[in-house]
Design a protein around this motif. Structure first.
Motif, PDB file in Angstrom:
ATOM      1  N   LEU A  55      68.518   1.705  12.592  1.00  0.00           N
ATOM      2  CA  LEU A  55      67.079   1.976  12.589  1.00  0.00           C
ATOM      3  C   LEU A  55      66.715   3.092  13.557  1.00  0.00           C
ATOM      4  CD1 LEU A  55      65.605  -1.629  12.368  1.00  0.00           C
ATOM      5  CD2 LEU A  55      65.359   0.186  10.673  1.00  0.00           C
ATOM      6  N   LEU A  56      67.349   3.109  14.721  1.00  0.00           N
ATOM      7  CA  LEU A  56      67.079   4.192  15.675  1.00  0.00           C
ATOM      8  C   LEU A  56      67.540   5.540  15.136  1.00  0.00           C
ATOM      9  CD1 LEU A  56      67.954   2.480  19.060  1.00  0.00           C
ATOM     10  CD2 LEU A  56      65.709   3.211  18.274  1.00  0.00           C
ATOM     11  N   LEU A  57      68.677   5.569  14.455  1.00  0.00           N
ATOM     12  CA  LEU A  57      69.137   6.816  13.844  1.00  0.00           C
ATOM     13  C   LEU A  57      68.173   7.295  12.766  1.00  0.00           C
ATOM     14  CD1 LEU A  57      72.996   6.478  13.433  1.00  0.00           C
ATOM     15  CD2 LEU A  57      71.767   8.339  14.521  1.00  0.00           C
ATOM     16  N   ILE A  58      67.697   6.382  11.930  1.00  0.00           N
ATOM     17  CA  ILE A  58      66.744   6.742  10.876  1.00  0.00           C
ATOM     18  C   ILE A  58      65.468   7.299  11.482  1.00  0.00           C
ATOM     19  CG2 ILE A  58      65.248   5.805   9.072  1.00  0.00           C
ATOM     20  CD1 ILE A  58      67.543   3.903   8.346  1.00  0.00           C
ATOM     21  N   CYS A  59      64.932   6.614  12.482  1.00  0.00           N
ATOM     22  CA  CYS A  59      63.680   7.069  13.104  1.00  0.00           C
ATOM     23  C   CYS A  59      63.852   8.409  13.811  1.00  0.00           C
ATOM     24  CB  CYS A  59      63.174   6.014  14.083  1.00  0.00           C
ATOM     25  SG  CYS A  59      62.643   4.493  13.291  1.00  0.00           S
ATOM     26  N   THR A  60      64.976   8.583  14.502  1.00  0.00           N
ATOM     27  CA  THR A  60      65.218   9.840  15.214  1.00  0.00           C
ATOM     28  C   THR A  60      65.384  11.007  14.243  1.00  0.00           C
ATOM     29  OG1 THR A  60      66.279   8.613  17.001  1.00  0.00           O
ATOM     30  CG2 THR A  60      66.709  10.974  16.886  1.00  0.00           C
ATOM     31  N   CYS A  61      66.153  10.796  13.183  1.00  0.00           N
ATOM     32  CA  CYS A  61      66.361  11.872  12.207  1.00  0.00           C
ATOM     33  C   CYS A  61      65.065  12.236  11.499  1.00  0.00           C
ATOM     34  CB  CYS A  61      67.421  11.457  11.188  1.00  0.00           C
ATOM     35  SG  CYS A  61      69.070  11.386  11.878  1.00  0.00           S
ATOM     36  N   THR A  62      64.249  11.241  11.183  1.00  0.00           N
ATOM     37  CA  THR A  62      62.967  11.510  10.529  1.00  0.00           C
ATOM     38  C   THR A  62      62.046  12.293  11.451  1.00  0.00           C
ATOM     39  OG1 THR A  62      63.221   9.462   9.287  1.00  0.00           O
ATOM     40  CG2 THR A  62      61.041  10.447   9.319  1.00  0.00           C
ATOM     41  N   TYR A  63      62.006  11.905  12.720  1.00  0.00           N
ATOM     42  CA  TYR A  63      61.161  12.607  13.690  1.00  0.00           C
ATOM     43  C   TYR A  63      61.619  14.047  13.876  1.00  0.00           C
ATOM     44  CZ  TYR A  63      58.925  13.809  18.075  1.00  0.00           C
ATOM     45  OH  TYR A  63      58.199  14.445  19.046  1.00  0.00           O
ATOM     46  N   LEU A  64      62.931  14.249  14.009  1.00  0.00           N
ATOM     47  CA  LEU A  64      63.440  15.609  14.191  1.00  0.00           C
ATOM     48  C   LEU A  64      63.179  16.480  12.966  1.00  0.00           C
ATOM     49  CD1 LEU A  64      66.830  14.984  15.999  1.00  0.00           C
ATOM     50  CD2 LEU A  64      64.743  15.977  16.946  1.00  0.00           C
ATOM     51  N   ARG A  65      63.261  15.882  11.793  1.00  0.00           N
ATOM     52  CA  ARG A  65      63.001  16.653  10.569  1.00  0.00           C
ATOM     53  C   ARG A  65      61.518  17.000  10.434  1.00  0.00           C
ATOM     54  NH1 ARG A  65      63.161  15.901   4.632  1.00  0.00           N
ATOM     55  NH2 ARG A  65      64.083  17.812   3.864  1.00  0.00           N
ATOM     56  N   GLU A  66      60.644  16.148  10.972  1.00  0.00           N
ATOM     57  CA  GLU A  66      59.215  16.478  10.977  1.00  0.00           C
ATOM     58  C   GLU A  66      58.934  17.644  11.917  1.00  0.00           C
ATOM     59  OE1 GLU A  66      56.352  15.415   9.401  1.00  0.00           O
ATOM     60  OE2 GLU A  66      57.749  14.464   8.025  1.00  0.00           O
ATOM     61  N   LEU A  67      59.629  17.679  13.062  1.00  0.00           N
ATOM     62  CA  LEU A  67      59.434  18.773  14.010  1.00  0.00           C
ATOM     63  C   LEU A  67      59.977  20.090  13.477  1.00  0.00           C
ATOM     64  CD1 LEU A  67      58.833  16.567  16.252  1.00  0.00           C
ATOM     65  CD2 LEU A  67      59.939  18.173  17.773  1.00  0.00           C
ATOM     66  N   ARG A  68      61.199  20.045  12.941  1.00  0.00           N
ATOM     67  CA  ARG A  68      61.856  21.238  12.393  1.00  0.00           C
ATOM     68  C   ARG A  68      62.391  20.897  11.019  1.00  0.00           C
ATOM     69  NH1 ARG A  68      65.990  23.779  16.199  1.00  0.00           N
ATOM     70  NH2 ARG A  68      65.747  25.394  14.644  1.00  0.00           N
TER      71      ARG A  68
END
Length: 99
Positions: free
Chosen positions: A22-35
């Motif tokens: 879940l932390l990997l999913i949330c982190t990857c989604t957040y990073l993809r929103e930024l860049r």
């Protein structure tokens, strides 16, 4: 007291594995929103002598390996965000009150 023999890796403990996922999913989604292009990787190599080669190689071909896995996690976070959020909330309750 900390005992070396009783520790478990996150791979073998199911709740820790779900938490890490879940932390990997949330982190990857957040990073993809930024860049938005962060997990796209390098452009695929196209043979310039073959005119049909550009049609065969798409951006999906660049989404392989480790960066492709992170891209897929970010897509899961985008498309299933209510379920991922509910999973994060349930894991937070589990960790705070039951673990």
């Amino acid at each position: 007291r900390f005992r070396v023999g009783n520790t478990m890796s996150a791979i073998f403990d199911f709740s820790s594995l779900v938490t890490v996922l879940l932390l990997l999913i949330c982190t990857c989604t957040y990073l993809r929103e930024l860049r938005p292009g962060i997990f796209d990787g390098p452009p695929p190599k196209v043979d310039t002598s073959d005119p049909n080669a550009a049609k065969v190689h798409s951006k999906v071909a660049a989404r392989e390996g480790f960066w492709g896995f992170l891209w897929k996690l970010s897509r899961v976070g985008e498309r299933l965000s209510p379920y991922v959020g509910a999973g994060c909330a349930l894991m937070a309750v589990h960790i705070l009150f039951f673990k």
